[in-house]
Write a protein that holds these residues in place. Structure first.
Motif, short mmCIF file in Angstrom:
data_model
loop_
_atom_site.label_atom_id
_atom_site.label_comp_id
_atom_site.label_asym_id
_atom_site.label_seq_id
_atom_site.Cartn_x
_atom_site.Cartn_y
_atom_site.Cartn_z
N GLN A 186 -8.40 52.66 15.55
CA GLN A 186 -7.24 52.46 14.76
C GLN A 186 -7.43 53.41 13.53
N ARG A 187 -8.38 53.41 12.74
CA ARG A 187 -8.53 54.04 11.48
C ARG A 187 -8.72 55.60 11.53
N ARG A 214 -7.29 57.04 13.93
CA ARG A 214 -5.91 57.48 14.25
C ARG A 214 -5.07 57.70 13.09
N SER A 215 -5.18 56.86 12.17
CA SER A 215 -4.43 56.80 10.86
C SER A 215 -4.77 58.04 10.08
N GLU A 216 -5.99 58.37 10.18
CA GLU A 216 -6.25 59.68 9.67
C GLU A 216 -5.74 60.95 10.20
N SER A 217 -6.00 61.07 11.55
CA SER A 217 -5.61 62.16 12.31
C SER A 217 -4.17 62.25 12.27
N ASP A 218 -3.40 61.10 12.39
CA ASP A 218 -1.79 61.15 12.00
C ASP A 218 -1.55 61.94 10.80
N ALA A 219 -2.32 61.48 9.59
CA ALA A 219 -2.04 61.96 8.45
C ALA A 219 -2.46 63.53 8.24
N HIS A 239 -2.28 58.18 21.76
CA HIS A 239 -2.48 58.61 20.58
C HIS A 239 -3.62 59.95 20.71
N TYR A 299 -11.95 50.34 14.79
CA TYR A 299 -12.29 51.62 14.11
C TYR A 299 -11.50 52.59 14.15
N ASN A 345 -6.03 65.36 17.03
CA ASN A 345 -6.34 63.98 17.99
C ASN A 345 -7.20 63.95 18.88
#
Lengths: 385, 385
Positions: free
Chosen positions: A376-377, A379-384, A93, A374, A51
């Motif tokens: 947020q996207r 972040r979704s990837e780095s969370d995954a 995040h 952007y 992150n």
């Protein structure tokens, strides 16, 4: 700071220093045996180390991008509008890293540092730097911090050039590249303005051939003039018109002359110039404008931006501002066109704003929304991950 | 001149001097007891005295607009492309008058002249001038030459401001007003660039508070810098790109720094700057940029250009150039809109040209055709007069 620090601020931050003793070979052929980088971090690195976001600064920027150094600070870091809890670069995040580049004058090794070989201040003898030298030194900072791959590298203007160079030099070490108000290379007009800035500094007798620290002089007027030139080119014609129009600060239109009237815009520029010349190093200004002038992303790829980007593996967000005439939307579209031709995922937006080039530092709602969406996207990837 | 003087040249011309001993009260309230104007004429005044055209010069212009001063001259006057037998301002038909404005440094009374009251060079103590002061002094030159009414008053840039002011101050003394690449007033950005130019001059230790002639110093670097700032703003981004691109004059892109590469555009600007600083007076430059900054055609008409032009009685030709960003076509359209609202006859054209503001000095075919066609009309009228 009194009353201005809210829950969306990263609060009080303390700059840190990283020492590097492995020699760094520079694009100019010279070698820095060791150097220091000063940096700040906001937010926490997650366990997966997925992150982290790198912020690359522009011409006169530095490591202090967000928060306050002390409760007495009147102003927060230069990109505080964008970095903090709940802000586009959301520190709830992301782990955000912001450094002062090599050659800078805010704590990292640069012209005001001591040259260990001579025991004297480097001054004008500090090696010439190119954008790629910054990227290599930033990669070592990433190593030092244990960051194998950035979730995103973000930069505006000269910072955007660093972000693009990251995508080419270290394609596996960033997942997203955010390029704001930047260009593949400077135009002749851009270079000409920088040349005038440098000449204004060098023509000041206080410059003393760059040895002003040794000589205990200061090229204050030259540096102020350089800043004034820059400042005009960062603002749009409309922004200046709205801000000052032709309003007089004093005197009458008839009298004029030395003792007479003065337009608001004149005294504003003088103030900006003198503020800057008290806080920035002239050799650093020369060094950084040169790095800007010589940047040319596609030069060693046969002058073909498509070939240059063909090695990139990250996704891109490219943003421009409608009234930016220093790095106009046309220059951003050149980046986007090359990325599309290379089949790189790219999101582009031209933001309506009357602030000129400086708009990239302003809290323009649509700009903040686009960045936030952007990231947020990202972040979704780095969370995954 | 060798080989360049053709049948379309006015040939060898000799500047003349006119002395005026009637006191001239200036807009600033001060009075010039007597003064000289240096001027040139091309063509012959007809018996009806109806074919005279006044050329008003721009910021760094002078009286030598056409022809050559000696057979050895390498270059003709600054508007030789437009003035001569068979050229748009056709000297077979028109009697053309071109002067060096008051405050100039090419022979008319100005900062380099002796102040008769002190026996010293005027220097920075020369009175502040406004565009209207030039117009009044030009009207006296018209009296001196026996010209009651100009067939046309023509000017580009600052010269166009003089032409417009003529139409307001002496509505019965011109039949046509030709306004090229000009504006009703400067924008804040325009003023800001002029301010930087003045500060560059004033910051040069050789300026000596404007007393450089007395002190036997010269603000050469400051004046060169001022000219470089001006020069960039006179050229379009595209024109600079076409002319220089990012071509290097010497060195390599890697080396850079003091000993390294230099872009063509840098050495070009330095050359332009040093040429200018050897031939122009710094106090005149300051005085003329101030006249430019303070010009505001409609100010005393309630800031209403329509009200300003309502007293005008001449016809207008207004021309602008597509890539002129210092005095953009939008600024010319403001003039045209006001003229249309005042029911003044006006012809307007925006000429496609990549030369920026400097296009008004270039031999662009469509530009010359438009001027020639309009002046053909003026000629028919003056023949009929």
């Amino acid at each position: 700071m009194a009353g201005t620090m809210t829950s969306s601020s990263v609060g009080i931050v303390t700059p840190r220093r990283a020492q590097f003793s492995e020699a760094l070979r520079l694009a100019c052929g010279r070698v820095l045996q060791n150097y220091e980088l000063v940096y700040e971090t906001y937010g926490s690195l997650n366990a997966e180390r997925s992150n982290a976001i790198l912020i690359c600064h522009a011409l006169s920027g530095h490591h202090h991008a967000a928060g306050y150094h002390s409760p007495e600070d009147r102003k927060p870091g230069w990109w505080d509008e964008c970095i903090g809890p709940g802000k586009p670069v959301d520190t709830n995040h992301f782990f955000v890293v912001s450094l002062n580049n090599l050659g800078g004058c805010h704590g990292s090794t640069g012209p005001t540092s001591i040259n260990p070989e001579t025991g004297q201040v480097w001054g004008p003898d500090f090696p010439a730097l190119r954008v790629r030298d910054w990227v290599h030194s930033q990669a070592r900072l990433a190593d030092y911090l244990g960051i194998e791959c950035w979730a995103a590298v973000i930069g505006g203007s000269l910072g955007g050039m660093q972000a693009m160079r990251w995508a080419l030099l270290y394609p596996d070490r960033l997942r997203h590249c955010v390029v704001i108000a930047s260009a593949l290379k400077l135009s002749a007009q851009n270079i000409a303005f920088n040349e005038i800035a440098r000449q204004a500094i060098q023509a000041d007798p206080g410059f003393a051939g760059g040895h002003y620290l040794r000589e205990e002089t200061l090229p204050a007027q030259g540096l102020a003039l350089a800043r004034m030139v820059g400042h005009i080119t960062y603002l749009s014609d409309d922004a200046m018109a709205n801000k000052f129009g032709r309003d007089l600060r004093s005197g009458s239109l008839e009298l004029g002359g030395e003792q007479g009237a003065e337009f608001q815009v004149q005294s504003y520029l003088r103030y900006q110039g003198s503020q800057f010349s008290g806080s920035f190093d002239a050799n650093t200004y020369i060094l950084m404008t040169r790095a800007l002038d010589y940047f040319d992303l596609a030069r060693e790829y046969g002058d073909d931006p498509v070939a240059a980007f063909s090695g990139a593996r990250c996704s891109f967000l490219v943003l421009s501002f409608s009234t930016d005439w220093r790095f106009s939307p046309r220059r951003s579209r050149e980046i986007v066109d090359a990325l599309i031709a290379t089949d790189r995922p790219v999101t582009y937006a031209e933001i309506q704003a009357d602030g000129g080039h400086d708009a990239f530092l302003m809290p323009i709602p649509r700009y903040l929304q686009l960045l936030a969406a952007y990231l947020q996207r990202v972040r979704s990837e780095s969370d995954a991950a």
